[in-house]
Design a protein around this motif. Structure first.
Motif, short mmCIF file in Angstrom:
data_model
loop_
_atom_site.label_atom_id
_atom_site.label_comp_id
_atom_site.label_asym_id
_atom_site.label_seq_id
_atom_site.Cartn_x
_atom_site.Cartn_y
_atom_site.Cartn_z
N HIS A 1 44.33 22.42 37.84
CA HIS A 1 45.04 21.44 37.01
C HIS A 1 46.41 21.94 36.58
CE1 HIS A 1 43.73 23.55 33.20
NE2 HIS A 1 44.82 23.00 32.72
N THR A 2 46.63 23.25 36.53
CA THR A 2 47.92 23.80 36.08
C THR A 2 48.89 23.99 37.24
OG1 THR A 2 46.80 24.93 34.27
CG2 THR A 2 49.02 25.67 34.79
N THR A 3 48.45 24.63 38.30
CA THR A 3 49.33 24.95 39.42
C THR A 3 49.37 23.84 40.47
OG1 THR A 3 47.51 26.04 40.58
CG2 THR A 3 48.98 27.44 39.25
N GLY A 4 48.26 23.08 40.59
CA GLY A 4 48.11 22.28 41.79
C GLY A 4 47.88 23.21 42.97
N ARG A 5 47.89 22.65 44.16
CA ARG A 5 47.77 23.43 45.40
C ARG A 5 48.10 22.50 46.55
NH1 ARG A 5 41.52 23.62 47.49
NH2 ARG A 5 40.80 21.72 46.48
N ALA A 6 48.25 23.04 47.75
CA ALA A 6 48.44 22.19 48.92
C ALA A 6 47.12 21.47 49.20
CB ALA A 6 48.86 23.02 50.12
N GLY A 7 47.19 20.23 49.59
CA GLY A 7 45.99 19.49 49.96
C GLY A 7 45.11 19.13 48.78
N MET A 8 45.73 18.78 47.68
CA MET A 8 44.93 18.40 46.50
C MET A 8 44.11 17.13 46.77
SD MET A 8 47.78 19.02 43.53
CE MET A 8 46.74 18.74 42.07
N LYS B 1 63.63 31.58 33.46
CA LYS B 1 63.49 32.82 34.20
C LYS B 1 62.03 33.29 34.26
CE LYS B 1 68.13 34.19 34.39
NZ LYS B 1 68.62 32.79 34.42
N LYS B 2 61.14 32.30 34.43
CA LYS B 2 59.72 32.63 34.57
C LYS B 2 59.32 32.52 36.04
CE LYS B 2 57.74 31.45 30.08
NZ LYS B 2 56.74 30.56 29.43
N ARG B 3 58.30 33.25 36.40
CA ARG B 3 57.83 33.23 37.78
C ARG B 3 57.16 31.89 38.10
NH1 ARG B 3 54.43 38.73 37.53
NH2 ARG B 3 54.25 37.98 35.40
N VAL B 4 57.41 31.42 39.31
CA VAL B 4 56.72 30.23 39.80
C VAL B 4 55.61 30.69 40.73
CG1 VAL B 4 56.95 28.05 41.05
CG2 VAL B 4 58.87 28.90 39.68
N HIS B 5 54.39 30.33 40.41
CA HIS B 5 53.28 30.74 41.27
C HIS B 5 53.35 30.02 42.62
CE1 HIS B 5 49.24 31.44 42.78
NE2 HIS B 5 49.20 32.47 41.96
N PRO B 6 53.03 30.72 43.72
CA PRO B 6 53.07 30.10 45.05
C PRO B 6 52.27 28.79 45.13
CG PRO B 6 52.70 32.45 45.27
CD PRO B 6 52.72 32.16 43.79
N LEU B 7 51.16 28.71 44.41
CA LEU B 7 50.37 27.47 44.44
C LEU B 7 51.18 26.29 43.90
CD1 LEU B 7 46.87 28.68 43.17
CD2 LEU B 7 47.32 27.59 45.38
N THR B 8 51.96 26.54 42.86
CA THR B 8 52.78 25.48 42.27
C THR B 8 53.82 24.99 43.28
OG1 THR B 8 52.50 26.61 40.16
CG2 THR B 8 54.14 24.86 40.23
N LEU B 9 54.43 25.95 43.97
CA LEU B 9 55.44 25.61 44.98
C LEU B 9 54.84 24.86 46.16
CD1 LEU B 9 57.81 28.71 45.35
CD2 LEU B 9 58.42 26.38 44.63
N THR B 10 53.71 25.34 46.64
CA THR B 10 53.11 24.67 47.80
C THR B 10 52.58 23.29 47.42
OG1 THR B 10 51.04 25.88 47.44
CG2 THR B 10 52.50 26.72 49.14
N ALA B 11 52.12 23.14 46.18
CA ALA B 11 51.68 21.82 45.72
C ALA B 11 52.86 20.86 45.73
CB ALA B 11 51.09 21.92 44.31
N TYR B 12 54.00 21.32 45.24
CA TYR B 12 55.21 20.49 45.21
C TYR B 12 55.66 20.13 46.62
CZ TYR B 12 60.10 19.26 44.46
OH TYR B 12 61.32 18.61 44.46
N ASN B 13 55.79 21.15 47.47
CA ASN B 13 56.23 20.89 48.86
C ASN B 13 55.29 19.92 49.57
OD1 ASN B 13 58.38 22.59 48.59
ND2 ASN B 13 57.38 24.36 49.51
N ASP B 14 54.00 20.10 49.32
CA ASP B 14 53.00 19.26 49.97
C ASP B 14 53.18 17.78 49.60
OD1 ASP B 14 50.72 19.11 51.67
OD2 ASP B 14 49.48 18.75 49.90
N GLN B 15 53.57 17.53 48.35
CA GLN B 15 53.81 16.15 47.94
C GLN B 15 55.02 15.56 48.65
OE1 GLN B 15 50.63 16.06 46.64
NE2 GLN B 15 51.69 14.16 46.18
#
Ligand code: DGI
Ligand code: FE
Ligand code: FE
Length: 189
Positions: free
Chosen positions: A113-120, A172-186
Protein backbone atom coordinates in the motif's frame (compact mmCIF):
# COMPACT_ATOMS: atom_id res chain seq x y z
CA UNK A 1 -6.52 -18.15 13.52
CA UNK A 2 -10.07 -17.30 12.57
CA UNK A 3 -10.86 -13.83 11.26
CA UNK A 4 -11.61 -11.64 14.25
CA UNK A 5 -15.29 -11.47 13.76
CA UNK A 6 -17.54 -9.76 14.50
CA UNK A 7 -16.56 -6.47 13.00
CA UNK A 8 -16.79 -4.87 16.43
CA UNK A 9 -13.96 -7.05 17.75
CA UNK A 10 -11.88 -6.49 14.65
CA UNK A 11 -12.22 -2.72 14.89
CA UNK A 12 -11.53 -2.70 18.64
CA UNK A 13 -8.30 -4.64 18.06
CA UNK A 14 -7.26 -2.22 15.30
CA UNK A 15 -8.27 0.81 17.36
CA UNK A 16 -6.03 -0.40 20.21
CA UNK A 17 -2.91 -0.23 17.99
CA UNK A 18 -3.03 3.46 17.14
CA UNK A 19 -3.91 6.99 18.11
CA UNK A 20 -7.24 8.59 17.33
CA UNK A 21 -6.00 10.45 14.28
CA UNK A 22 -4.64 7.29 12.69
CA UNK A 23 -7.86 5.44 13.48
CA UNK A 24 -9.95 8.15 11.81
CA UNK A 25 -7.65 7.85 8.78
CA UNK A 26 -8.09 4.06 8.87
CA UNK A 27 -11.88 4.33 8.76
CA UNK A 28 -11.59 6.86 5.94
CA UNK A 29 -9.39 4.56 3.87
CA UNK A 30 -11.78 1.64 4.42
CA UNK A 31 -14.74 3.73 3.25
CA UNK A 32 -12.87 5.13 0.23
CA UNK A 33 -11.57 1.67 -0.68
CA UNK A 34 -15.10 0.24 -0.59
CA UNK A 35 -16.31 3.04 -2.86
CA UNK A 36 -13.43 2.65 -5.34
CA UNK A 37 -13.92 -1.12 -5.37
CA UNK A 38 -17.59 -0.69 -6.34
CA UNK A 39 -16.62 1.83 -9.01
CA UNK A 40 -13.87 -0.23 -10.61
CA UNK A 41 -15.10 -3.79 -10.09
CA UNK A 42 -13.01 -5.04 -7.15
CA UNK A 43 -14.55 -6.86 -4.17
CA UNK A 44 -15.92 -4.10 -1.87
CA UNK A 45 -15.75 -6.27 1.28
CA UNK A 46 -12.12 -7.21 0.67
CA UNK A 47 -11.27 -3.59 -0.12
CA UNK A 48 -12.90 -2.37 3.08
CA UNK A 49 -11.16 -5.02 5.20
CA UNK A 50 -7.79 -4.17 3.61
CA UNK A 51 -8.50 -0.52 4.42
CA UNK A 52 -9.21 -1.36 8.05
CA UNK A 53 -5.99 -3.37 8.27
CA UNK A 54 -3.61 -1.34 6.10
CA UNK A 55 -1.92 0.81 8.80
CA UNK A 56 -2.31 -1.74 11.63
CA UNK A 57 1.20 -1.29 13.03
CA UNK A 58 1.91 2.25 11.78
CA UNK A 59 2.00 3.59 15.37
CA UNK A 60 4.08 0.74 16.83
CA UNK A 61 7.55 1.56 18.16
CA UNK A 62 10.21 1.02 15.51
CA UNK A 63 11.94 -1.54 17.73
CA UNK A 64 8.83 -3.72 17.70
CA UNK A 65 8.64 -3.58 13.92
CA UNK A 66 12.34 -4.30 13.66
CA UNK A 67 11.84 -7.54 15.58
CA UNK A 68 9.51 -8.75 12.87
CA UNK A 69 11.85 -7.60 10.12
CA UNK A 70 14.64 -9.66 11.70
CA UNK A 71 12.52 -12.70 12.44
CA UNK A 72 10.76 -13.05 9.09
CA UNK A 73 12.13 -13.27 5.60
CA UNK A 74 11.79 -9.73 4.25
CA UNK A 75 13.61 -8.15 1.33
CA UNK A 76 16.99 -7.04 2.71
CA UNK A 77 16.59 -3.44 1.53
CA UNK A 78 13.48 -2.95 3.65
CA UNK A 79 15.35 -3.39 6.94
CA UNK A 80 18.23 -1.16 5.82
CA UNK A 81 15.97 1.32 4.00
CA UNK A 82 13.60 4.04 5.14
CA UNK A 83 11.51 3.18 8.18
CA UNK A 84 8.38 4.78 6.66
CA UNK A 85 8.05 1.60 4.61
CA UNK A 86 8.27 -0.85 7.52
CA UNK A 87 4.65 -0.66 8.63
CA UNK A 88 3.41 -1.95 5.28
CA UNK A 89 5.66 -5.01 5.20
CA UNK A 90 5.32 -5.81 8.90
CA UNK A 91 1.60 -5.09 8.73
CA UNK A 92 1.16 -7.74 6.03
CA UNK A 93 2.50 -10.32 8.52
CA UNK A 94 0.84 -9.22 11.74
CA UNK A 95 -2.65 -8.85 10.29
CA UNK A 96 -2.45 -12.60 9.72
CA UNK A 97 -1.40 -13.48 13.25
CA UNK A 98 -3.32 -10.78 15.14
CA UNK A 99 -6.46 -10.29 13.04
CA UNK A 100 -6.69 -13.71 11.42
CA UNK A 101 -6.73 -12.27 7.90
CA UNK A 102 -5.59 -15.05 5.56
CA UNK A 103 -6.76 -13.77 2.17
CA UNK A 104 -3.61 -13.45 0.01
CA UNK A 105 -5.11 -10.56 -2.00
CA UNK A 106 -5.75 -8.53 1.14
CA UNK A 107 -2.30 -9.36 2.52
CA UNK A 108 -0.66 -8.16 -0.70
CA UNK A 109 -2.77 -5.00 -0.70
CA UNK A 110 -1.45 -4.17 2.76
CA UNK A 111 2.15 -5.12 1.89
CA UNK A 112 2.26 -2.83 -1.15
CA UNK A 113 0.00 0.00 0.00
CA UNK A 114 2.93 2.40 0.57
CA UNK A 115 5.36 1.64 -2.27
CA UNK A 116 3.13 -0.05 -4.81
CA UNK A 117 4.96 -2.40 -7.17
CA UNK A 118 5.01 -3.39 -10.83
CA UNK A 119 1.97 -5.41 -11.80
CA UNK A 120 -0.30 -4.31 -8.99
CA UNK A 121 -3.62 -6.12 -8.70
CA UNK A 122 -6.88 -4.19 -8.90
CA UNK A 123 -7.34 -4.52 -5.14
CA UNK A 124 -3.78 -3.27 -4.47
CA UNK A 125 -4.46 -0.19 -6.60
CA UNK A 126 -7.79 0.44 -4.90
CA UNK A 127 -6.24 0.38 -1.42
CA UNK A 128 -3.21 2.44 -2.47
CA UNK A 129 -5.36 5.15 -4.08
CA UNK A 130 -7.86 5.09 -1.19
CA UNK A 131 -4.94 5.82 1.15
CA UNK A 132 -4.18 8.94 -0.90
CA UNK A 133 -7.75 10.28 -1.22
CA UNK A 134 -9.65 9.33 1.96
CA UNK A 135 -11.77 12.28 3.21
CA UNK A 136 -9.26 13.29 5.91
CA UNK A 137 -6.37 13.79 3.49
CA UNK A 138 -5.40 17.37 2.75
CA UNK A 139 -2.28 18.11 0.70
CA UNK A 140 -1.59 20.03 -2.50
CA UNK A 141 -2.87 17.96 -5.41
CA UNK A 142 -5.27 15.73 -3.49
CA UNK A 143 -8.33 17.13 -5.27
CA UNK A 144 -6.78 16.38 -8.63
CA UNK A 145 -6.16 12.76 -7.58
CA UNK A 146 -9.75 12.57 -6.24
CA UNK A 147 -11.04 13.83 -9.58
CA UNK A 148 -8.97 11.32 -11.56
CA UNK A 149 -10.18 8.54 -9.26
CA UNK A 150 -13.75 9.30 -10.33
CA UNK A 151 -13.07 7.74 -13.70
CA UNK A 152 -9.56 6.28 -14.07
CA UNK A 153 -7.89 4.34 -11.27
CA UNK A 154 -4.60 3.95 -13.16
CA UNK A 155 -4.28 7.67 -13.87
CA UNK A 156 -5.09 8.45 -10.24
CA UNK A 157 -2.43 6.01 -9.09
CA UNK A 158 0.20 7.42 -11.49
CA UNK A 159 -0.54 10.93 -10.29
CA UNK A 160 -0.38 9.87 -6.64
CA UNK A 161 2.89 7.93 -6.97
CA UNK A 162 4.40 10.70 -9.10
CA UNK A 163 3.54 13.23 -6.41
CA UNK A 164 5.14 11.07 -3.71
CA UNK A 165 8.31 10.60 -5.79
CA UNK A 166 8.55 14.35 -6.44
CA UNK A 167 7.99 15.06 -2.76
CA UNK A 168 10.66 12.54 -1.71
CA UNK A 169 13.19 14.01 -4.14
CA UNK A 170 12.47 17.54 -2.91
CA UNK A 171 13.16 16.35 0.63
CA UNK A 172 16.32 14.53 -0.46
CA UNK A 173 14.83 11.23 0.67
CA UNK A 174 15.49 7.89 -0.96
CA UNK A 175 12.92 6.55 -3.40
CA UNK A 176 12.47 2.81 -3.01
CA UNK A 177 12.80 0.85 -6.29
CA UNK A 178 9.28 -0.56 -5.78
CA UNK A 179 7.85 2.96 -5.78
CA UNK A 180 9.67 3.78 -9.01
CA UNK A 181 8.69 0.58 -10.78
CA UNK A 182 5.08 1.03 -9.65
CA UNK A 183 5.09 4.51 -11.19
CA UNK A 184 6.77 3.42 -14.43
CA UNK A 185 4.39 0.48 -14.72
CA UNK A 186 1.40 2.84 -14.64
CA UNK A 187 2.89 4.93 -17.46
CA UNK A 188 3.43 1.78 -19.54
CA UNK A 189 -0.30 1.27 -19.88
O1 DGI B 1 0.86 5.30 6.26
P1 DGI B 1 0.28 6.52 5.63
O2 DGI B 1 0.85 7.79 6.18
O3 DGI B 1 -1.22 6.53 5.64
O4 DGI B 1 0.67 6.53 4.07
P2 DGI B 1 1.70 5.60 3.26
O5 DGI B 1 1.76 4.25 3.87
O6 DGI B 1 1.31 5.67 1.82
O7 DGI B 1 3.08 6.36 3.34
C1 DGI B 1 3.87 6.48 4.46
C2 DGI B 1 5.08 7.33 4.12
O8 DGI B 1 5.97 6.61 3.27
C3 DGI B 1 4.77 8.61 3.39
O9 DGI B 1 5.32 9.69 4.13
C4 DGI B 1 5.49 8.54 2.07
C5 DGI B 1 6.54 7.50 2.36
N1 DGI B 1 7.03 6.78 1.17
C6 DGI B 1 6.33 6.25 0.17
N2 DGI B 1 7.14 5.69 -0.75
C7 DGI B 1 8.40 5.88 -0.30
C8 DGI B 1 8.33 6.57 0.92
N3 DGI B 1 9.42 6.92 1.63
C9 DGI B 1 10.61 6.61 1.14
N4 DGI B 1 11.68 6.96 1.81
N5 DGI B 1 10.76 5.94 -0.06
C10 DGI B 1 9.70 5.55 -0.81
O10 DGI B 1 9.86 4.97 -1.88
FE1 FE C 1 0.56 3.37 5.47
FE1 FE D 1 -2.63 4.95 5.49
Amino acid sequence: MELLYNREKLLAQIRAQMNEKRYTHTLGVAASARELAKRFGADPDKAELAGFAHDYCKCWPMARMREYLLRYDFPEDILTGDKELWHAFVGAIVIQTELGIDDPEIIQAVRYHTTGRAGMSLLEKVVCVADYIEPGRAYPGVDNIRRLAESDLNLALAEALGGTITHLIEQKKRVHPLTLTAYNDQLNR
